[in-house]
Design a protein around this motif. Structure first.
Motif, mmCIF file in Angstrom:
data_model
loop_
_atom_site.group_PDB
_atom_site.id
_atom_site.type_symbol
_atom_site.label_atom_id
_atom_site.label_comp_id
_atom_site.label_asym_id
_atom_site.label_seq_id
_atom_site.Cartn_x
_atom_site.Cartn_y
_atom_site.Cartn_z
ATOM 1 N N LYS A 261 59.992 59.348 106.457
ATOM 2 C CA LYS A 261 59.208 59.781 107.613
ATOM 3 C C LYS A 261 57.720 59.436 107.502
ATOM 4 C CE LYS A 261 62.345 63.550 108.855
ATOM 5 N NZ LYS A 261 62.510 65.016 109.079
ATOM 6 N N THR A 262 57.370 58.643 106.518
ATOM 7 C CA THR A 262 55.972 58.208 106.393
ATOM 8 C C THR A 262 55.586 57.394 107.623
ATOM 9 O OG1 THR A 262 56.240 58.074 103.984
ATOM 10 C CG2 THR A 262 54.316 56.977 104.937
ATOM 11 N N PRO A 263 54.462 57.696 108.270
ATOM 12 C CA PRO A 263 54.059 56.977 109.489
ATOM 13 C C PRO A 263 53.940 55.470 109.268
ATOM 14 C CG PRO A 263 52.739 58.954 109.218
ATOM 15 C CD PRO A 263 53.525 58.788 107.940
ATOM 16 N N ALA A 264 54.379 54.709 110.253
ATOM 17 C CA ALA A 264 54.373 53.241 110.157
ATOM 18 C C ALA A 264 52.991 52.655 109.850
ATOM 19 C CB ALA A 264 54.935 52.632 111.444
ATOM 20 N N PRO A 265 51.902 53.171 110.461
ATOM 21 C CA PRO A 265 50.584 52.595 110.137
ATOM 22 C C PRO A 265 50.229 52.726 108.659
ATOM 23 C CG PRO A 265 50.460 53.876 112.154
ATOM 24 C CD PRO A 265 51.796 54.165 111.552
ATOM 25 N N ILE A 266 50.635 53.820 108.037
ATOM 26 C CA ILE A 266 50.355 54.002 106.609
ATOM 27 C C ILE A 266 51.217 53.062 105.777
ATOM 28 C CG2 ILE A 266 50.523 55.631 104.677
ATOM 29 C CD1 ILE A 266 49.677 57.844 106.573
ATOM 30 N N LEU A 267 52.480 52.917 106.162
ATOM 31 C CA LEU A 267 53.362 51.980 105.456
ATOM 32 C C LEU A 267 52.818 50.555 105.554
ATOM 33 C CD1 LEU A 267 56.825 53.299 106.715
ATOM 34 C CD2 LEU A 267 55.836 53.632 104.436
ATOM 35 N N ASP A 268 52.313 50.210 106.724
ATOM 36 C CA ASP A 268 51.738 48.872 106.915
ATOM 37 C C ASP A 268 50.521 48.653 106.019
ATOM 38 O OD1 ASP A 268 53.651 48.247 108.822
ATOM 39 O OD2 ASP A 268 52.379 48.821 110.525
ATOM 40 N N ARG A 269 49.694 49.683 105.903
ATOM 41 C CA ARG A 269 48.503 49.567 105.042
ATOM 42 C C ARG A 269 48.906 49.410 103.576
ATOM 43 N NH1 ARG A 269 43.466 51.192 106.585
ATOM 44 N NH2 ARG A 269 42.927 50.326 104.541
ATOM 45 N N TRP A 270 49.910 50.183 103.155
ATOM 46 C CA TRP A 270 50.367 50.051 101.778
ATOM 47 C C TRP A 270 50.950 48.652 101.540
ATOM 48 C CZ3 TRP A 270 48.390 52.207 98.018
ATOM 49 C CH2 TRP A 270 48.148 53.577 97.925
ATOM 50 N N ASN A 271 51.635 48.128 102.534
ATOM 51 C CA ASN A 271 52.179 46.781 102.389
ATOM 52 C C ASN A 271 51.064 45.770 102.132
ATOM 53 O OD1 ASN A 271 52.708 44.035 104.064
ATOM 54 N ND2 ASN A 271 54.549 44.674 102.985
ATOM 55 N N VAL A 272 50.014 45.848 102.915
ATOM 56 C CA VAL A 272 48.885 44.928 102.759
ATOM 57 C C VAL A 272 48.306 45.023 101.349
ATOM 58 C CG1 VAL A 272 46.514 44.462 103.484
ATOM 59 C CG2 VAL A 272 48.275 44.868 105.209
ATOM 60 N N GLU A 273 48.120 46.249 100.873
ATOM 61 C CA GLU A 273 47.494 46.443 99.559
ATOM 62 C C GLU A 273 48.404 46.006 98.415
ATOM 63 O OE1 GLU A 273 44.446 47.034 99.181
ATOM 64 O OE2 GLU A 273 43.968 47.572 101.248
ATOM 65 N N ILE A 274 49.699 46.301 98.524
ATOM 66 C CA ILE A 274 50.632 45.916 97.457
ATOM 67 C C ILE A 274 50.797 44.408 97.394
ATOM 68 C CG2 ILE A 274 53.063 46.014 96.760
ATOM 69 C CD1 ILE A 274 53.051 48.945 97.783
ATOM 70 N N VAL A 275 50.910 43.774 98.545
ATOM 71 C CA VAL A 275 51.016 42.303 98.581
ATOM 72 C C VAL A 275 49.771 41.668 97.970
ATOM 73 C CG1 VAL A 275 51.058 40.304 100.120
ATOM 74 C CG2 VAL A 275 52.632 42.205 100.513
ATOM 75 N N LYS A 276 48.614 42.247 98.265
ATOM 76 C CA LYS A 276 47.358 41.739 97.703
ATOM 77 C C LYS A 276 47.383 41.804 96.167
ATOM 78 C CE LYS A 276 43.617 43.288 99.632
ATOM 79 N NZ LYS A 276 42.502 44.208 99.979
ATOM 80 N N VAL A 277 47.875 42.915 95.639
ATOM 81 C CA VAL A 277 47.948 43.079 94.182
ATOM 82 C C VAL A 277 48.944 42.088 93.576
ATOM 83 C CG1 VAL A 277 48.692 44.641 92.331
ATOM 84 C CG2 VAL A 277 47.214 45.489 94.161
ATOM 85 N N LEU A 278 50.115 41.957 94.188
ATOM 86 C CA LEU A 278 51.140 41.063 93.640
ATOM 87 C C LEU A 278 50.715 39.594 93.684
ATOM 88 C CD1 LEU A 278 54.350 42.724 95.114
ATOM 89 C CD2 LEU A 278 53.596 42.751 92.732
#
Length: 325
Positions: A261-278
């Motif tokens: 149930k995590t809001p989509a905008p937060i999931l999208d932000r985490w995606n951006v940050e994790i991809v950046k790290v990887l």
């Protein structure tokens, strides 16, 4: 309700949704420390990768990211915990192939990977390497298969437990090679390797960091790796696919998911940050030193990948009549 009222109502709903999205996006990063759950004990490959990524992630977003090891039940405990955890962006799970796409077809796991957990990004992957002890008498995969097909042959393969990635790799190979190796589950890689080195079991689909020191010492013989191509750190070991079984692929993988149930905008932000790290050169180099290949994806790509893996392994579970321990 007249046409003008309908337009006003629709406009109000759209504005409310936009405002909610903006508020949710502004909640990133979370105001409290972020927990990254890992379903295995400290010291293993998953833990090492999670800690590398968590450190860089925390530096980039300006918030502490703490790794929380919740081992047990093949990683299922960590996945159950995350599925019921706070859906505010403060909880991430370094999920793995077993609990996400295999275990749900073997037992009641207490969560639905596609409803109770939300995809964020791919993480890392690595192949297994099929190794045998010298007493087996096989130096190639073809020789190993020939031995397995001899009348009365009883060739065993070890795994880290029923439903684990190493177990399913063996069952997939049984299917494609038309052999019937006997599965022997262990409670971890260490006892499986110990019995292989003691020649109490014939073979093991092992993680490369576990097996290769013994290969280099001349104690074990590597026959093939289970990925689609040879990893850069094992250039001299052929894949199962190129050894006569085109299309064979059985990767271990880890991916980032969050409470469903995590809001989509937060999931999208985490995606951006994790991809950046990887994609960070230093992080990539450090992960590759552990035998891990970074696998950044979009959220949609991860969903598609998980569904493909789920279908693949559920079919193997049914066909091979695999049961939980």
């Amino acid at each position: 309700m007249n046409k003008r009222q309908l337009i006003r109502s629709a406009t109000a709903l759209a504005c409310a949704a936009l405002a909610a999205g903006l508020v949710q996006a502004q909640d990133f990063p979370p105001k409290k420390p972020v927990t990254m759950v890992v379903g295995f004990a400290a010291g293993g490959a998953a833990d090492a990768a999670a800690r590398l990524i968590a450190k860089k992630l925390g530096e980039n977003v300006g918030q502490t990211v703490v790794v929380d090891n919740k081992g047990g039940a093949g990683g299922n405990i960590a996945h159950q915990f995350t599925a019921k955890g706070p859906a505010d962006g403060s909880l991430l799970l370094f999920g793995s192939i077993g609990p996400l796409t295999i275990a749900p077809h073997l037992m009641k796991v207490g969560y639905d990977p596609f409803k109770d957990l939300a995809p964020v990004s791919g993480g890392v992957n690595f192949p297994n390497v099929l190794v045998v002890h010298k007493g087996v008498g096989a130096k190639t995969l073809a020789e190993f298969v020939a031995l397995s097909k001899k009348p009365g042959a009883k060739v065993e393969f070890a795994s880290t437990g029923a439903g684990s990635a190493s177990h399913l790799a063996g069952e997939l190979f049984n299917q494609q090679a038309k052999i019937d190796m006997v599965h022997v589950p262990y409670k971890g890689g260490a006892p499986a390797l110990q019995d292989l080195l003691g020649e109490r079991i014939a073979s093991y689909f092992a993680a490369p960091p576990t097996a290769m020191p013994h290969v280099e010492a001349g104690k074990l013989i590597p026959l093939a790796t289970t990925g689609p191509k040879r990893p850069a750190y094992l250039p001299n070991i052929p894949t199962v696919a190129e050894s006569g079984y085109p299309g064979f692929e059985a990767l271990n993988w880890y991916a980032f998911v969050a409470p469903g149930k995590t809001p989509a905008p937060i999931l999208d932000r985490w995606n951006v940050e994790i991809v950046k790290v990887l994609n960070d050169p230093e992080v990539k180099k450090a992960l590759e030193a552990h035998g891990l290949t970074p696998q950044p994806t979009t959220r949609a790509e991860l969903t598609t990948f998980m569904k493909k893996e789920d279908a693949k392994w559920s079919a193997i579970v049914k066909e091979r009549n695999i049961k939980a321990n």
